[in-house]
Design an enzyme around this catalytic site. Structure first.
Site, PDB file in Angstrom:
ATOM      1  N   PRO A   1    -121.882  44.829  49.746  1.00  0.00           N
ATOM      2  CA  PRO A   1    -122.128  46.110  49.076  1.00  0.00           C
ATOM      3  C   PRO A   1    -123.234  46.898  49.787  1.00  0.00           C
ATOM      4  O   PRO A   1    -124.336  47.092  49.254  1.00  0.00           O
ATOM      5  CB  PRO A   1    -122.541  45.687  47.663  1.00  0.00           C
ATOM      6  CG  PRO A   1    -123.221  44.368  47.867  1.00  0.00           C
ATOM      7  CD  PRO A   1    -122.473  43.698  48.996  1.00  0.00           C
ATOM      8  N   LYS A   2    -122.927  47.392  50.980  1.00  0.00           N
ATOM      9  CA  LYS A   2    -123.951  47.991  51.838  1.00  0.00           C
ATOM     10  C   LYS A   2    -124.001  49.507  51.685  1.00  0.00           C
ATOM     11  O   LYS A   2    -122.964  50.174  51.629  1.00  0.00           O
ATOM     12  CB  LYS A   2    -123.682  47.637  53.308  1.00  0.00           C
ATOM     13  CG  LYS A   2    -123.781  46.149  53.600  1.00  0.00           C
ATOM     14  CD  LYS A   2    -123.682  45.870  55.083  1.00  0.00           C
ATOM     15  CE  LYS A   2    -123.857  44.387  55.382  1.00  0.00           C
ATOM     16  NZ  LYS A   2    -123.943  44.107  56.815  1.00  0.00           N
TER      17      LYS A   2
END
Length: 246
Positions: A114-115
């Site tokens: 989840p960047k």
């Protein structure tokens, strides 16, 4: 470019792909990890089922990666949460903030990290190891730890880094409907711990609408580690299909 050549590309632009294909090898990957106790109600609101919370703990981590095959050099920071899935202990990757676009794109597209774009830093300030995270121009996290105060057992450090990671993989079709919605699992297995240290630590989180780390507030710092490694990231595998279960 003919059809056969187009199909050989797994990301775009076709003539200058955003990232090369894995595996990605990390040399001298450096961690600052601070495990802290947080509000259990807030934690339960953040962790997706069927993952189970084992303790009301969060790990804030800052990673400096000066030598990554194909991706270059970058820094990453975020929060992971200790969980259990089907009796296996692991970590749910809650949020990651990264200062390198190929690392963001490959992490999101190939796996499910989840960047988001952020500006993390890890550096030594006199006798203190410092990890910071800025979102835009605003500071959202500051972590400090006494620099190399006490050696940490390398096997303990290895077990901390090599816990299974769980993430949510989401992809939509052209109408915006969910096409993939999976819980996935990955785990680092190829790792060399070069150094491992522990010491006194503190962590401050600051309110931000789009980088809401402070939604999991710091109630008590439980432990801290400073670890230097070489490692290779493994591929991820789906372990739970939300669309089928729905």
């Amino acid at each position: 470019m003919d059809v056969n050549n187009i199909a050989k590309n797994l990301n775009t632009p076709l003539t200058a792909p955003a990232y090369p294909m894995p595996p990605y090898k990390f040399v001298n990957r450096e961690y600052l990890n601070i495990i802290y106790r947080t509000d259990e109600k807030a934690l339960r609101a953040a962790v997706p089922e069927p993952l189970e919370i084992t303790q009301p703990l969060v790990k804030f981590e800052v990673m400096w990666m000066p030598d990554v095959s194909g991706l270059g050099a970058y820094t990453e920071a975020g929060q992971v949460i200790p969980v259990q899935f089907n009796g296996e202990e692991g970590d749910y990757v809650h949020s990651m903030y990264v200062d390198n676009f190929p690392a963001i794109a490959s992490g999101r597209e190939l796996t499910a990290y989840p960047k988001k774009l952020g500006a993390p830093k890890l550096y030594t300030d006199s006798d203190t190891l410092v990890g910071t995270l800025d979102y835009g121009t605003l500071r959202v996290a500051t972590a400090t730890m006494g620099y190399k105060h006490m050696e940490m057992d390398k096997e303990m450090a290895k077990s901390e880094i090599c816990r299974p990671n769980f993430m949510i993989k989401i992809a939509t079709d052209y109408n915006g409907n969910l096409r993939i919605c999976d819980l996935i699992r990955t785990q680092i297995t190829d790792i060399e711990v070069k150094e491992a240290w522990t010491g006194p630590a503190r962590l401050q989180l600051f309110e931000h609408a789009l980088a809401p780390l402070a939604d999991l507030p710091v109630l008590e710092v439980v432990s801290a580690s400073h670890i230097l490694t070489n490692l290779t990231l493994n591929a991820a595998q789906p372990v739970y299909n939300y669309l089928e279960e729905k």
